[in-house]
Enzyme design. Sequence first.
Site, PDB file in Angstrom:
ATOM      1  N   ARG A 140     -17.934 -13.215  -3.512  1.00  0.00           N
ATOM      2  CA  ARG A 140     -17.798 -11.769  -3.442  1.00  0.00           C
ATOM      3  C   ARG A 140     -16.346 -11.437  -3.127  1.00  0.00           C
ATOM      4  O   ARG A 140     -15.691 -12.129  -2.344  1.00  0.00           O
ATOM      5  CB  ARG A 140     -18.706 -11.176  -2.360  1.00  0.00           C
ATOM      6  CG  ARG A 140     -20.167 -11.089  -2.756  1.00  0.00           C
ATOM      7  CD  ARG A 140     -20.418 -10.026  -3.816  1.00  0.00           C
ATOM      8  NE  ARG A 140     -21.839  -9.845  -4.106  1.00  0.00           N
ATOM      9  CZ  ARG A 140     -22.470 -10.409  -5.117  1.00  0.00           C
ATOM     10  NH1 ARG A 140     -21.826 -11.222  -5.937  1.00  0.00           N
ATOM     11  NH2 ARG A 140     -23.765 -10.167  -5.322  1.00  0.00           N
TER      12      ARG A 140
ATOM     13  N   GLU B 124     -14.777  -3.550  -6.283  1.00  0.00           N
ATOM     14  CA  GLU B 124     -15.811  -3.463  -7.313  1.00  0.00           C
ATOM     15  C   GLU B 124     -16.964  -2.580  -6.831  1.00  0.00           C
ATOM     16  O   GLU B 124     -17.120  -2.381  -5.627  1.00  0.00           O
ATOM     17  CB  GLU B 124     -16.344  -4.874  -7.602  1.00  0.00           C
ATOM     18  CG  GLU B 124     -15.320  -5.824  -8.206  1.00  0.00           C
ATOM     19  CD  GLU B 124     -15.962  -7.153  -8.564  1.00  0.00           C
ATOM     20  OE1 GLU B 124     -16.697  -7.181  -9.560  1.00  0.00           O
ATOM     21  OE2 GLU B 124     -15.741  -8.127  -7.841  1.00  0.00           O
TER      22      GLU B 124
ATOM     23  N   HIS C  68     -15.597 -10.439 -13.271  1.00  0.00           N
ATOM     24  CA  HIS C  68     -16.886 -10.669 -12.617  1.00  0.00           C
ATOM     25  C   HIS C  68     -17.953 -11.044 -13.648  1.00  0.00           C
ATOM     26  O   HIS C  68     -19.019 -10.430 -13.734  1.00  0.00           O
ATOM     27  CB  HIS C  68     -17.339  -9.449 -11.812  1.00  0.00           C
ATOM     28  CG  HIS C  68     -18.362  -9.805 -10.767  1.00  0.00           C
ATOM     29  ND1 HIS C  68     -18.506  -9.123  -9.592  1.00  0.00           N
ATOM     30  CD2 HIS C  68     -19.305 -10.798 -10.726  1.00  0.00           C
ATOM     31  CE1 HIS C  68     -19.486  -9.652  -8.876  1.00  0.00           C
ATOM     32  NE2 HIS C  68     -19.988 -10.668  -9.546  1.00  0.00           N
TER      33      HIS C  68
END
Length: 320
Positions: free
Chosen positions: A233, A262, A283
């Site tokens: 993450r 994000e 991603h």
Amino acid sequence: MAIGVLALVGLSPERAAALAAAGYAVREGKKHANRMDAVRAAGDTVRAVLTNGRGGLSADEMALLPKLEIVCAVGAGYEAVDLDAARSRGIAIANCPDTNASAVADSAMMLLMAATRHLRQADRHVHGGGWQEQWRVETPTLSGKRLGILGLGIIGGKIAHRAARGFDMEVGYHNRKAVAGSPYRYFDSLVALATWSDFLVCAAPGGAGTQHLVNADVLTALGAKGYLVNIGRGTVVDTQALIDALRSNRIAGAGLDVLEGEPSVPPVLAELLGFDNVVVTPHCAGRAPEARAAATALVLANLDAYFAGKPLPSPVSPKA
């Protein structure tokens, strides 16, 4: 009567068709101007929500869905689902661990190789008309080096397996506690792991407990010849500390599939792309046809089991 499902994540045509064929009436949240409009419009028509780790489902959103019974995260992560609110309502939570783990582990090794071998810079060199005689960048090998992994879960374990078996790397890791039976070296300090490592891969989940675990001290410990990869993450890495370390040459480079900021385009992206020794992917580490098919099957298995009164194949236990 079809069971109403609100999808707060994008649905491929194949997944939408599979849900419909299984008897679910799917409302696609992405068709609304914003997420809250989608939740309000769903109201009491839905009994299930599909989401992901970053988007989750908040207590306020749950309150707008009076008939909600189950929330299913279509990936491994579920950090933004309010587990306390779910527990208070008796809402079941499921996720889809391991469905994209192989794809993410493959991507982690790809990013590590692309960063260490300066693939982006070499590609631009050739596109600009250069060739071997003009290439002066030193690029280290992976084989026989030390790989540190932050987060030896399912994905971290697959990365370790690829590194140890495919590249003859020595593997160490940092978790909150050692993994029973793991053949890899455990470090109870992330700074100690970074000091030992030639390369550091972040495979930790998001959430408050992992916020900025990779900070300036960790990057300094990784050192001027060290490379960082993040496929976990974006919030796990202190992005400003990373930029400072890259600018001052305190680390050698980075390969990043996730960034702070994000799901919108991260504000720091432009600055990171200014570094020749940084490779960024959007991603997409877990995206593969095989991963998508496996996640669809597990989503359906969880929904079918719940509405049949059977145990969930992959439940998430709300915090007590």
